[in-house]
Design a protein around this motif. Structure first.
Motif, mmCIF file in Angstrom:
data_model
loop_
_atom_site.group_PDB
_atom_site.id
_atom_site.type_symbol
_atom_site.label_atom_id
_atom_site.label_comp_id
_atom_site.label_asym_id
_atom_site.label_seq_id
_atom_site.Cartn_x
_atom_site.Cartn_y
_atom_site.Cartn_z
ATOM 1 N N ILE A 193 34.914 -23.748 -73.600
ATOM 2 C CA ILE A 193 33.563 -23.717 -74.050
ATOM 3 C C ILE A 193 33.581 -24.954 -75.012
ATOM 4 O O ILE A 193 34.539 -25.898 -76.004
ATOM 5 C CB ILE A 193 33.732 -22.095 -75.492
ATOM 6 C CG1 ILE A 193 34.176 -21.020 -74.394
ATOM 7 C CG2 ILE A 193 33.189 -22.694 -76.315
ATOM 8 C CD1 ILE A 193 34.731 -20.001 -75.022
ATOM 9 N N GLU A 194 32.340 -25.252 -75.118
ATOM 10 C CA GLU A 194 31.800 -26.385 -75.798
ATOM 11 C C GLU A 194 30.717 -25.530 -76.637
ATOM 12 O O GLU A 194 29.583 -25.366 -77.276
ATOM 13 C CB GLU A 194 30.737 -27.561 -74.824
ATOM 14 C CG GLU A 194 32.005 -27.766 -73.575
ATOM 15 C CD GLU A 194 30.882 -29.434 -72.987
ATOM 16 O OE1 GLU A 194 30.121 -29.399 -73.354
ATOM 17 O OE2 GLU A 194 31.460 -29.631 -72.146
ATOM 18 N N ALA A 195 31.649 -26.040 -78.195
ATOM 19 C CA ALA A 195 30.658 -25.219 -79.615
ATOM 20 C C ALA A 195 29.507 -26.374 -79.566
ATOM 21 O O ALA A 195 30.044 -27.343 -79.214
ATOM 22 C CB ALA A 195 31.890 -25.078 -80.503
ATOM 23 N N THR A 196 28.573 -26.057 -79.980
ATOM 24 C CA THR A 196 27.875 -26.895 -80.633
ATOM 25 C C THR A 196 26.856 -26.931 -82.283
ATOM 26 O O THR A 196 25.906 -27.939 -82.118
ATOM 27 C CB THR A 196 25.988 -26.370 -79.672
ATOM 28 O OG1 THR A 196 25.748 -24.784 -80.338
ATOM 29 C CG2 THR A 196 26.429 -26.330 -78.426
ATOM 30 N N GLN A 200 30.087 -21.563 -85.594
ATOM 31 C CA GLN A 200 30.060 -20.584 -84.533
ATOM 32 C C GLN A 200 31.678 -20.253 -83.999
ATOM 33 O O GLN A 200 32.566 -21.074 -84.836
ATOM 34 C CB GLN A 200 30.017 -21.441 -82.748
ATOM 35 C CG GLN A 200 28.462 -21.763 -81.799
ATOM 36 C CD GLN A 200 28.653 -22.150 -81.156
ATOM 37 O OE1 GLN A 200 29.370 -22.324 -80.604
ATOM 38 N NE2 GLN A 200 27.492 -22.362 -80.693
ATOM 39 N N THR A 201 32.006 -19.120 -83.809
ATOM 40 C CA THR A 201 32.883 -18.411 -84.230
ATOM 41 C C THR A 201 33.035 -18.280 -82.148
ATOM 42 O O THR A 201 32.780 -18.042 -81.414
ATOM 43 C CB THR A 201 33.186 -16.688 -84.831
ATOM 44 O OG1 THR A 201 32.697 -16.227 -84.370
ATOM 45 C CG2 THR A 201 33.221 -17.443 -85.888
ATOM 46 N N GLU A 213 40.179 -23.403 -73.215
ATOM 47 C CA GLU A 213 39.781 -24.609 -73.699
ATOM 48 C C GLU A 213 38.958 -24.514 -74.721
ATOM 49 O O GLU A 213 37.384 -24.573 -73.783
ATOM 50 C CB GLU A 213 40.099 -26.113 -73.344
ATOM 51 C CG GLU A 213 39.833 -27.388 -73.370
ATOM 52 C CD GLU A 213 40.426 -28.265 -72.766
ATOM 53 O OE1 GLU A 213 39.989 -29.660 -72.936
ATOM 54 O OE2 GLU A 213 39.865 -27.727 -71.347
ATOM 55 N N ILE A 214 38.773 -25.515 -76.283
ATOM 56 C CA ILE A 214 37.979 -25.140 -76.814
ATOM 57 C C ILE A 214 37.100 -26.361 -77.538
ATOM 58 O O ILE A 214 37.941 -27.287 -78.554
ATOM 59 C CB ILE A 214 37.702 -24.018 -78.306
ATOM 60 C CG1 ILE A 214 37.608 -22.929 -77.848
ATOM 61 C CG2 ILE A 214 35.710 -24.289 -78.728
ATOM 62 C CD1 ILE A 214 38.214 -21.226 -78.809
ATOM 63 N N LYS A 215 36.251 -26.931 -77.133
ATOM 64 C CA LYS A 215 36.032 -28.358 -77.252
ATOM 65 C C LYS A 215 34.476 -28.053 -78.687
ATOM 66 O O LYS A 215 34.342 -27.320 -78.539
ATOM 67 C CB LYS A 215 35.312 -29.080 -76.210
ATOM 68 C CG LYS A 215 36.805 -29.679 -74.918
ATOM 69 C CD LYS A 215 35.795 -29.604 -74.064
ATOM 70 C CE LYS A 215 36.125 -29.990 -72.580
ATOM 71 N NZ LYS A 215 35.793 -31.246 -71.475
ATOM 72 N N ASN A 216 35.169 -29.610 -78.964
ATOM 73 C CA ASN A 216 34.095 -30.267 -80.528
ATOM 74 C C ASN A 216 34.691 -28.579 -81.901
ATOM 75 O O ASN A 216 35.730 -28.043 -81.590
ATOM 76 C CB ASN A 216 32.853 -29.647 -80.145
ATOM 77 C CG ASN A 216 32.351 -30.370 -79.285
ATOM 78 O OD1 ASN A 216 32.993 -31.451 -79.157
ATOM 79 N ND2 ASN A 216 31.572 -29.938 -78.281
ATOM 80 N N LYS A 217 33.976 -29.101 -82.569
ATOM 81 C CA LYS A 217 34.533 -27.647 -83.843
ATOM 82 C C LYS A 217 33.982 -26.662 -84.173
ATOM 83 O O LYS A 217 32.646 -27.231 -84.073
ATOM 84 C CB LYS A 217 34.420 -29.482 -85.182
ATOM 85 C CG LYS A 217 34.873 -28.422 -86.858
ATOM 86 C CD LYS A 217 35.015 -29.707 -87.924
ATOM 87 C CE LYS A 217 35.467 -29.456 -89.073
ATOM 88 N NZ LYS A 217 35.276 -30.073 -90.475
ATOM 89 N N ASP A 234 40.461 -28.113 -80.602
ATOM 90 C CA ASP A 234 40.010 -29.706 -81.147
ATOM 91 C C ASP A 234 40.207 -29.353 -83.133
ATOM 92 O O ASP A 234 41.152 -29.968 -83.048
ATOM 93 C CB ASP A 234 38.498 -30.168 -80.746
ATOM 94 C CG ASP A 234 38.534 -30.782 -79.674
ATOM 95 O OD1 ASP A 234 40.174 -30.922 -78.600
ATOM 96 O OD2 ASP A 234 37.125 -30.630 -79.417
ATOM 97 N N SER A 235 39.140 -28.408 -83.186
ATOM 98 C CA SER A 235 39.529 -28.611 -85.337
ATOM 99 C C SER A 235 38.657 -26.999 -85.549
ATOM 100 O O SER A 235 37.431 -27.202 -84.737
ATOM 101 C CB SER A 235 38.367 -29.628 -85.085
ATOM 102 O OG SER A 235 38.132 -29.139 -86.966
ATOM 103 N N LEU A 236 38.856 -26.746 -86.486
ATOM 104 C CA LEU A 236 38.500 -25.320 -86.759
ATOM 105 C C LEU A 236 38.280 -25.638 -88.443
ATOM 106 O O LEU A 236 39.078 -26.647 -89.411
ATOM 107 C CB LEU A 236 39.487 -24.506 -87.273
ATOM 108 C CG LEU A 236 39.250 -23.913 -86.024
ATOM 109 C CD1 LEU A 236 40.769 -22.710 -85.175
ATOM 110 C CD2 LEU A 236 38.704 -23.595 -84.801
ATOM 111 N N VAL A 237 36.889 -24.667 -89.066
ATOM 112 C CA VAL A 237 36.539 -25.101 -90.590
ATOM 113 C C VAL A 237 37.491 -23.886 -90.760
ATOM 114 O O VAL A 237 38.123 -24.079 -92.321
ATOM 115 C CB VAL A 237 35.191 -24.452 -90.345
ATOM 116 C CG1 VAL A 237 34.998 -24.715 -91.690
ATOM 117 C CG2 VAL A 237 34.633 -25.667 -89.608
ATOM 118 N N SER A 238 37.713 -22.746 -90.539
ATOM 119 C CA SER A 238 38.202 -21.656 -91.416
ATOM 120 C C SER A 238 39.929 -21.437 -90.733
ATOM 121 O O SER A 238 40.901 -22.059 -91.198
ATOM 122 C CB SER A 238 37.122 -19.743 -91.441
ATOM 123 O OG SER A 238 38.351 -19.124 -91.695
#
Length: 332
Positions: A193-196, A200-201, A213-217, A234-238
């Motif tokens: 999954i590529e987060a834009t 997004q969750t 595999e989840i790319k981007n924040k 890669d990275s999470l806000v929450s």
């Protein structure tokens, strides 16, 4: 009277049938007497025994019967004729033949009492009544007062209770609905999954052996009811939460403020050097939780990855009116 006597005569038959035939023959003869007496009473004393208040001496009556005289004496009124004597007892061999049907009935009653003696296990052979056979839910069954049984299978012959078939497996699905990615019902596959945007969750549900595999924040990740799955981001806000899962691996490449593990058996968390000192891990009702992270030493050549388990045994004591909980340590 015969039915009451059979309760005890059946005990004699069960005890002596294979040991002594004399007891068995005696039971047959005894039941034959009761059966003949019942037939005699039904034929000549339908309303009860007939008594003659002006009867004769028993000895004279017996002589009259043995002499073949059927005429009553003068003291006997014409309206109260003496009934004929009961038939003689048949030979033992004839009684055995005539009592064959009685033996079958006795065997049925014996089997009934044997089942009753089982106690609470007597209902073990009963089956659950299907809703289609319940008269209070099917008014059409009340007309004939006969509930039709389930048809027998062609191969088995006798109806058997079959196990319920497993629920059909739902098709796998991965889609973005607004800001929420849904990944569910996948097997041993590698998904990406590529987060834009960071709003997004990702919600991962009912996957087995899947690698995601989840790319981007992005904002957060939730892993629910998964087995032997791996999630790399890669990275999470929450936060990243794991609930109701087994044997799950989670790897953070950059930063993640919090990782929550709830009702999970087997979780392995991999932290990078960037997130090692800035991530809090919260566990509840979780077992076999291990955390791996890079460990730095004075000599860079000795740097390696360290794996540490999360303590599962805690010790709580009361101090100054408050509960104090510490990790239980075994020494010695």
């Amino acid at each position: 009277m015969k039915d009451s006597a059979q309760f005890y005569s059946n005990r004699v038959l069960r005890t002596w049938r294979e040991k002594d035939a004399t007891h068995v023959e005696w039971v047959k003869a005894f039941l034959s007497i009761l059966r003949e007496m019942a037939a005699y009473a039904k034929q000549f004393h339908t309303t009860g025994l007939t008594w003659n208040a002006k009867g004769q001496d028993p000895g004279d009556a017996l002589k009259a019967i043995e002499g073949g005289s059927s005429a009553p004496t003068a003291s006997v009124s014409a309206s109260a004729g003496a009934p004929p004597p009961p038939p003689s007892l048949p030979p033992m061999s004839d009684a055995a033949d005539q009592d064959q049907s009685g033996d079958q009935a006795s065997a049925v009653r014996g089997a009934l009492f044997a089942d009753l003696n089982k106690g609470t296990t007597v209902t073990s052979g009963l089956r659950k009544v299907d809703k289609s056979e319940m008269t209070h839910k099917n008014p059409s069954l009340r007309v004939s007062s006969v509930v039709q049984g389930k048809p027998q299978s062609a191969a088995g012959g006798s109806a058997q209770v079959q196990k319920q078939t497993a629920a059909p497996q739902k098709p796998p699905r991965m889609e973005l609905d607004g800001h929420k990615w849904t990944v569910e019902n996948y097997g041993t596959e590698h998904l990406t999954i590529e987060a834009t945007e960071n709003k997004q969750t990702v919600y991962m549900y009912n996957c087995k052996g899947t690698t995601l595999e989840i790319k981007n924040k992005l904002n957060s990740i939730a892993i629910d009811s998964c087995q032997k799955c791996g999630v790399v981001f890669d990275s999470l806000v929450s936060e990243c939460s794991v609930v109701n899962s087994k044997s799950v691996q989670v790897q953070a490449r950059e930063t993640v403020p919090s990782i929550q593990i709830d009702r999970t058996d087997g979780a392995h968390i991999f932290l990078s050097e960037a997130t090692r000192d800035n991530t809090q891990i919260i566990t509840a009702k979780a077992s076999e939780v291990n955390i791996s992270y890079p460990f730095e030493t004075a000599n860079p050549e000795d740097d390696n990855f360290v794996e540490q388990p999360v303590p599962e045994q805690l010790q709580t004591v009361v101090k100054d009116g408050k509960l104090v909980t510490t990790i239980l340590e075994h020494t010695g």
